[in-house]
Design an enzyme around this catalytic site. Structure first.
Site, mmCIF file in Angstrom:
data_model
loop_
_atom_site.group_PDB
_atom_site.id
_atom_site.type_symbol
_atom_site.label_atom_id
_atom_site.label_comp_id
_atom_site.label_asym_id
_atom_site.label_seq_id
_atom_site.Cartn_x
_atom_site.Cartn_y
_atom_site.Cartn_z
ATOM 1 N N LYS A 118 0.837 -1.213 0.000
ATOM 2 C CA LYS A 118 0.000 0.000 0.000
ATOM 3 C C LYS A 118 0.868 1.260 0.000
ATOM 4 C CE LYS A 118 -2.052 -1.210 3.898
ATOM 5 N NZ LYS A 118 -1.347 -2.461 4.196
ATOM 6 N N ARG A 129 -10.141 0.603 8.115
ATOM 7 C CA ARG A 129 -9.733 -0.755 8.463
ATOM 8 C C ARG A 129 -10.835 -1.512 9.188
ATOM 9 N NH1 ARG A 129 -3.818 0.285 8.603
ATOM 10 N NH2 ARG A 129 -2.754 -1.675 8.961
ATOM 11 N N ARG A 153 11.880 -5.147 5.051
ATOM 12 C CA ARG A 153 11.589 -3.753 4.730
ATOM 13 C C ARG A 153 12.426 -2.770 5.550
ATOM 14 N NH1 ARG A 153 5.592 -1.718 5.526
ATOM 15 N NH2 ARG A 153 5.862 -2.784 7.497
ATOM 16 N N ARG A 200 10.931 -0.616 11.199
ATOM 17 C CA ARG A 200 9.814 -0.364 12.108
ATOM 18 C C ARG A 200 9.781 -1.331 13.288
ATOM 19 N NH1 ARG A 200 4.559 0.370 8.422
ATOM 20 N NH2 ARG A 200 3.711 -1.027 9.987
ATOM 21 N N ARG A 213 -0.902 -8.857 13.161
ATOM 22 C CA ARG A 213 -1.384 -7.860 12.198
ATOM 23 C C ARG A 213 -2.187 -8.544 11.072
ATOM 24 N NH1 ARG A 213 4.153 -5.014 11.025
ATOM 25 N NH2 ARG A 213 3.028 -3.994 9.325
HETATM 26 P P1 AP5 Z 1 4.858 -1.639 1.871
HETATM 27 O O1 AP5 Z 1 4.495 -0.815 0.677
HETATM 28 O O2 AP5 Z 1 5.591 -0.987 2.972
HETATM 29 O O3 AP5 Z 1 3.543 -2.392 2.396
HETATM 30 P P2 AP5 Z 1 2.279 -1.834 3.167
HETATM 31 O O4 AP5 Z 1 1.077 -2.503 2.574
HETATM 32 O O5 AP5 Z 1 2.279 -0.350 3.179
HETATM 33 O O6 AP5 Z 1 2.569 -2.476 4.578
HETATM 34 P P3 AP5 Z 1 2.461 -1.886 6.051
HETATM 35 O O7 AP5 Z 1 3.193 -2.863 6.912
HETATM 36 O O8 AP5 Z 1 2.895 -0.463 6.109
HETATM 37 O O9 AP5 Z 1 0.948 -2.005 6.298
HETATM 38 P P4 AP5 Z 1 0.267 -2.080 7.634
HETATM 39 O O10 AP5 Z 1 -1.122 -1.985 7.154
HETATM 40 O O11 AP5 Z 1 0.576 -3.231 8.495
HETATM 41 O O12 AP5 Z 1 0.922 -0.857 8.443
HETATM 42 P P5 AP5 Z 1 0.350 0.555 8.870
HETATM 43 O O13 AP5 Z 1 1.486 1.458 8.986
HETATM 44 O O14 AP5 Z 1 -0.816 0.940 8.036
HETATM 45 O O15 AP5 Z 1 5.677 -2.904 1.348
HETATM 46 C C1 AP5 Z 1 6.275 -3.807 2.259
HETATM 47 C C2 AP5 Z 1 7.658 -4.251 1.721
HETATM 48 O O16 AP5 Z 1 7.462 -5.064 0.572
HETATM 49 C C3 AP5 Z 1 8.542 -3.068 1.287
HETATM 50 O O17 AP5 Z 1 9.879 -3.347 1.648
HETATM 51 C C4 AP5 Z 1 8.387 -3.013 -0.236
HETATM 52 O O18 AP5 Z 1 9.578 -2.545 -0.869
HETATM 53 C C5 AP5 Z 1 8.100 -4.471 -0.579
HETATM 54 N N1 AP5 Z 1 7.145 -4.605 -1.667
HETATM 55 C C6 AP5 Z 1 6.041 -3.832 -1.926
HETATM 56 N N2 AP5 Z 1 5.384 -4.287 -3.023
HETATM 57 C C7 AP5 Z 1 6.080 -5.386 -3.454
HETATM 58 C C8 AP5 Z 1 5.916 -6.286 -4.554
HETATM 59 N N3 AP5 Z 1 4.884 -6.161 -5.426
HETATM 60 N N4 AP5 Z 1 6.813 -7.290 -4.680
HETATM 61 C C9 AP5 Z 1 7.850 -7.427 -3.793
HETATM 62 N N5 AP5 Z 1 8.082 -6.584 -2.747
HETATM 63 C C10 AP5 Z 1 7.194 -5.580 -2.578
HETATM 64 O O19 AP5 Z 1 -0.246 0.222 10.337
HETATM 65 C C11 AP5 Z 1 0.599 -0.075 11.433
HETATM 66 C C12 AP5 Z 1 -0.257 -0.192 12.680
HETATM 67 O O20 AP5 Z 1 -0.917 1.076 12.943
HETATM 68 C C13 AP5 Z 1 -1.404 -1.206 12.626
HETATM 69 O O21 AP5 Z 1 -0.940 -2.511 12.959
HETATM 70 C C14 AP5 Z 1 -2.372 -0.622 13.646
HETATM 71 O O22 AP5 Z 1 -1.958 -0.915 14.975
HETATM 72 C C15 AP5 Z 1 -2.243 0.876 13.446
HETATM 73 N N6 AP5 Z 1 -3.194 1.429 12.457
HETATM 74 C C16 AP5 Z 1 -2.893 2.023 11.267
HETATM 75 N N7 AP5 Z 1 -4.003 2.399 10.644
HETATM 76 C C17 AP5 Z 1 -5.043 2.047 11.443
HETATM 77 C C18 AP5 Z 1 -6.469 2.152 11.294
HETATM 78 N N8 AP5 Z 1 -7.029 2.717 10.206
HETATM 79 N N9 AP5 Z 1 -7.224 1.661 12.309
HETATM 80 C C19 AP5 Z 1 -6.675 1.095 13.430
HETATM 81 N N10 AP5 Z 1 -5.333 0.962 13.604
HETATM 82 C C20 AP5 Z 1 -4.530 1.422 12.602
#
Ligand code: AP5
Length: 227
Positions: free
Chosen positions: A22, A97, A136, A170, A181
């Protein structure tokens, strides 16, 4: 940047489990279309770093890989949507979410006469996510994302975008937290795929392909829906 003129602010949602890509795709959409990436994960990490009340409440929940309360997240997003930089449009990365967050978003957009252009679901296998997340890292200066195997900088240790040399990983990118997660995603977020399908805005994308192939598909369907 794409020169297409928008007649109204665009609203894109990126759905998908942790590691689906994402953030990676959101940054590329920002570059191409001039939209603003709003990542609730980034906003919450900022609140934790600043030690705000919301940040203090969110810290332990995030470290456990669970979802932060709807109230906190909705308030943070509502405030962010008031900033002037979002006038061209937004890419919501990691929000909504839960069904309650999706309904709150519908209300927020209705207040300003906006609508969702597309909810793009990045479809991936759980097994691949642990490898993506554990490899990552990001540039501490500009936030550009990298991966030990799938996306390395041209010069080892130097950010392609800004030349920064400090990279960070992270706190919640540990195997045991990733399992929680993924569980939270399947229990609370995956039902939103049906929510947006019923509203006719769902776009499903095979996100197991290489980054540039996924980007091609995501950007071409974005160009179609926002022009
Ligand atoms: P990356 O693009 O970083 O993936 P991502 O989908 O953004 O993953 P996140 O881990 O950031 O998502 P998340 O939803 O767990 O975290 P968030 O910060 O939202 O890609 C990952 C890796 O893969 C990178 O190294 C990239 O280079 C590689 N890659 C990408 N695409 C690829 C491909 N096609 N092929 C190969 N490699 C690839 O949330 C963190 C925490 O915050 C949650 O756990 C929760 O506690 C809280 N939180 C956030 N939002 C909310 C909400 N709306 N409600 C409640 N709690 C929330």
């Amino acid at each position: 940047m794409d020169t297409a003129t928008l007649t109204r602010p665009a609203v894109l949602i990126l759905l998908g489990p942790p590691g689906a890509g994402k953030g990676t795709q959101a940054r590329m959409l920002e570059d191409r279309f001039g939209l603003v990436q709003l990542s609730t994960g980034d906003l919450l990490r900022e609140a934790v770093a600043q030690g705000t009340e919301a940040g203090k409440a969110a810290k332990a929940v995030m470290e456990a890989g669970e979802l932060v309360s709807d109230e906190i997240v909705i308030n943070i997003l509502r405030d962010r949507l008031k900033a002037p930089d979002v006038s061209r449009g937004v890419i919501l990365d990691g929000f909504p979410r839960t069904t309650m967050q999706a309904e709150a978003l519908d209300h927020l957009l209705a207040e300003t006469g906006q609508k969702i252009d597309a909810a793009i679901s990045l479809e991936v296998d759980d097994a691949a996510m642990v490898e993506r997340i554990s490899g990552r890292y990001t540039c501490a200066n500009c936030g550009e994302g990298y991966h030990d195997s799938f996306k390395t900088p041209e010069v080892d240790g130097v950010c392609d975008e800004c030349g920064g040399t400090e990279m960070k990983r992270r706190a919640d990118d540990k195997a045991e937290t990733v399992a929680s997660r993924l569980e939270a995603y399947h229990a609370q977020t995956a039902p939103l795929i049906g929510y947006y399908r019923d509203r006719g805005v769902l776009q499903e994308v095979d996100a197991m392909k290489p980054i540039k192939d996924v980007a091609g598909t995501v950007q071409s369907l974005t160009a179609d829906v926002i022009s």
